[in-house]
Design a protein around this motif. Structure first.
Motif, mmCIF file in Angstrom:
data_model
loop_
_atom_site.group_PDB
_atom_site.id
_atom_site.type_symbol
_atom_site.label_atom_id
_atom_site.label_comp_id
_atom_site.label_asym_id
_atom_site.label_seq_id
_atom_site.Cartn_x
_atom_site.Cartn_y
_atom_site.Cartn_z
ATOM 1 N N GLY A 30 -13.755 -1.772 4.549
ATOM 2 C CA GLY A 30 -13.454 -0.914 5.686
ATOM 3 C C GLY A 30 -12.220 -1.309 6.446
ATOM 4 N N GLY A 31 -11.673 -2.488 6.185
ATOM 5 C CA GLY A 31 -10.414 -2.892 6.810
ATOM 6 C C GLY A 31 -10.522 -3.464 8.195
ATOM 7 N N ALA A 32 -11.722 -3.668 8.692
ATOM 8 C CA ALA A 32 -11.932 -4.330 9.996
ATOM 9 C C ALA A 32 -11.063 -3.739 11.098
ATOM 10 N N GLY A 33 -10.983 -2.401 11.149
ATOM 11 C CA GLY A 33 -10.248 -1.738 12.229
ATOM 12 C C GLY A 33 -8.749 -1.720 12.065
ATOM 13 N N LEU A 34 -8.207 -2.079 10.899
ATOM 14 C CA LEU A 34 -6.767 -2.012 10.692
ATOM 15 C C LEU A 34 -6.306 -0.568 10.737
ATOM 16 N N PRO A 35 -5.147 -0.275 11.371
ATOM 17 C CA PRO A 35 -4.729 1.122 11.570
ATOM 18 C C PRO A 35 -4.540 1.895 10.271
ATOM 19 N N GLY A 36 -4.084 1.251 9.224
ATOM 20 C CA GLY A 36 -3.861 1.957 7.969
ATOM 21 C C GLY A 36 -5.102 2.124 7.125
ATOM 22 N N ASN A 105 2.740 -5.668 -1.077
ATOM 23 C CA ASN A 105 3.423 -5.514 0.208
ATOM 24 C C ASN A 105 3.200 -4.131 0.800
ATOM 25 N N LEU A 106 3.183 -3.101 -0.055
ATOM 26 C CA LEU A 106 2.922 -1.743 0.435
ATOM 27 C C LEU A 106 1.514 -1.631 1.021
ATOM 28 N N THR A 113 0.086 -1.581 9.749
ATOM 29 C CA THR A 113 0.924 -0.780 10.643
ATOM 30 C C THR A 113 0.716 0.721 10.509
ATOM 31 N N GLY A 114 0.119 1.170 9.416
ATOM 32 C CA GLY A 114 0.003 2.604 9.167
ATOM 33 C C GLY A 114 1.258 3.205 8.569
ATOM 34 N N GLN A 115 2.235 2.383 8.227
ATOM 35 C CA GLN A 115 3.500 2.866 7.670
ATOM 36 C C GLN A 115 3.437 2.903 6.143
ATOM 37 N N ARG A 116 4.119 3.909 5.576
ATOM 38 C CA ARG A 116 4.258 4.077 4.126
ATOM 39 C C ARG A 116 2.914 4.217 3.409
ATOM 40 N N CYS A 117 1.907 4.700 4.124
ATOM 41 C CA CYS A 117 0.603 4.918 3.491
ATOM 42 C C CYS A 117 0.649 6.079 2.503
ATOM 43 N N GLY A 118 1.701 6.921 2.579
ATOM 44 C CA GLY A 118 1.827 8.027 1.637
ATOM 45 C C GLY A 118 2.066 7.563 0.214
ATOM 46 N N PHE A 119 2.439 6.289 0.040
ATOM 47 C CA PHE A 119 2.645 5.757 -1.307
ATOM 48 C C PHE A 119 1.316 5.373 -1.966
ATOM 49 N N ILE A 120 0.218 5.461 -1.202
ATOM 50 C CA ILE A 120 -1.077 4.995 -1.691
ATOM 51 C C ILE A 120 -2.063 6.156 -1.717
ATOM 52 N N ASN A 130 -4.044 5.321 -6.962
ATOM 53 C CA ASN A 130 -2.683 5.099 -7.445
ATOM 54 C C ASN A 130 -1.821 4.524 -6.322
ATOM 55 N N VAL A 131 -0.881 3.655 -6.718
ATOM 56 C CA VAL A 131 0.140 3.132 -5.811
ATOM 57 C C VAL A 131 1.496 3.474 -6.402
ATOM 58 N N ALA A 132 2.326 4.190 -5.632
ATOM 59 C CA ALA A 132 3.682 4.505 -6.084
ATOM 60 C C ALA A 132 4.562 3.303 -5.773
ATOM 61 N N ASP A 133 4.813 2.478 -6.796
ATOM 62 C CA ASP A 133 5.490 1.202 -6.600
ATOM 63 C C ASP A 133 6.882 1.264 -7.218
ATOM 64 N N GLY A 134 7.842 1.776 -6.469
ATOM 65 C CA GLY A 134 9.220 1.862 -6.928
ATOM 66 C C GLY A 134 10.159 1.411 -5.836
ATOM 67 N N PRO A 135 11.463 1.451 -6.071
ATOM 68 C CA PRO A 135 12.430 1.025 -5.048
ATOM 69 C C PRO A 135 12.430 1.968 -3.851
ATOM 70 N N ILE A 136 12.560 1.389 -2.665
ATOM 71 C CA ILE A 136 12.610 2.163 -1.425
ATOM 72 C C ILE A 136 13.710 1.591 -0.536
#
Length: 304
Positions: A30-36, A105-106, A113-120, A130-136
């Motif tokens: 459950g992520g213990a309340g982590l925003p992402g 890292n993603l 932080t809730g950032q870049r969650c669209g890659f997951i 799926n994890v989109a793991d490419g250069p960003i």
């Protein structure tokens, strides 16, 4: 100096392919309340270390630019012939850094932080689909450090000796990213270790070489400073320092034939255990995975 680097053809257009990558999902449980981790069921537990991933190019990449500042000096004291000391300080700041960020890292960035969650992509159960793991493009990367090299050459009755001691001190290594609310998220990587990467404060190498007539020999010590890894949020673990010792010796014959034998990692030092490097349990890009290694080399220079 100023720098500019456009993304490469591979970084832009490398074909997408499916693979699996070892990760530790911070949202497990459950992520213990982590925003992402919002929406991930508390009953979800990561079933296996390997998760599906898509790797390849990213046609949306933008060029990266940099500002580089360096300052150094070389000291060759007349009172000590054959000696020299070189000191270089550098500071590099890169905007829109192109980086293969890495699946782990993603996941960590999204969870904290809730950032870049669209890659997951996740199933309704919370399991990673799926994890989109490419250069960003990251927002900003800053690195600062000092390189020090001391050398000494000695001619003696016992032969010619050369000594070299080099050290690198990492002063700063920051990655900055913009969060959805417009604020910046700063990751300080100095002294840290993660999946297949480590950034110790200190690295050093000592090397001495000897030659007399047809005989020669060498010794080298390679030092990697300690780091701290975080296998799970809030759980910090120290990875100890590692030093490797290499020796070699050789003989040059009169006919252009030379022979050299050596041993790398004389003490058979094994890589330190890492809990963030799943499956293999050590950082293969930083430490020597081979162990003690013997080699021989025979060279013949023909005078045609």
């Amino acid at each position: 100096a100023e720098g500019f680097r456009a993304p490469s053809i591979l970084e832009l257009f490398e074909g997408l392919r499916q693979t699996s990558v070892p990760v530790s999902d911070p949202c497990s449980g459950g992520g213990a309340g982590l925003p992402g981790c919002a929406g991930v069921p508390a009953t979800y537990v990561q079933p296996t270390a390997n998760v599906p991933a898509t790797v390849g190019g990213n046609p949306d990449l933008q060029p990266e630019t940099s500002e580089n500042l360096s300052l150094g000096f070389v000291l060759t004291p007349t009172a000590l012939p054959g000696a020299s000391l070189t000191v270089d300080w550098f500071s590099i700041e890169i905007e829109d850094t192109i980086s293969a960020y890495g699946a782990q890292n993603l996941l960590d960035l999204c969870a904290s932080t809730g950032q870049r969650c669209g890659f997951i992509e996740r199933e309704s159960s919370g399991e990673i689909a799926n994890v989109a793991d490419g250069p960003i493009n990251l927002n900003n990367t800053k690195v600062e450090g000092v390189d020090i090299v001391a050398r000494y050459l000695l001619e003696a009755d016992s032969g010619t000796w050369s000594f070299m001691l080099s050290g690198a001190r990492l002063l700063d290594l920051e990655e900055r990213s913009t969060l959805p609310d417009g604020s910046e998220f700063v990751v300080d990587k100095v002294g840290t270790a993660a999946s297949r990467e480590a950034f110790p404060k200190w690295r050093a190498t000592f090397q001495t070489q000897w030659s007399k007539g047809a005989w020669s020999g060498s010794y080298k010590a390679r030092y990697i400073g300690d780091t701290v890894e975080e296998p799970s949020p809030g759980d910090f673990r120290k990875i100890r320092t590692v030093t490797y010792h290499d020796v070699a010796g050789g003989y040059d014959f009169d006919n252009g034939l030379s022979i050299r034998i050596g041993v790398d990692n004389v003490t058979d030092k094994q890589p330190p255990v890492s809990l963030t490097n799943l499956n293999i349990n050590f950082d293969i890009n930083t430490y020597d995975p081979v162990g003690r290694f013997f080699y021989g080399r025979l060279t013949w220079d023909l005078d045609l």
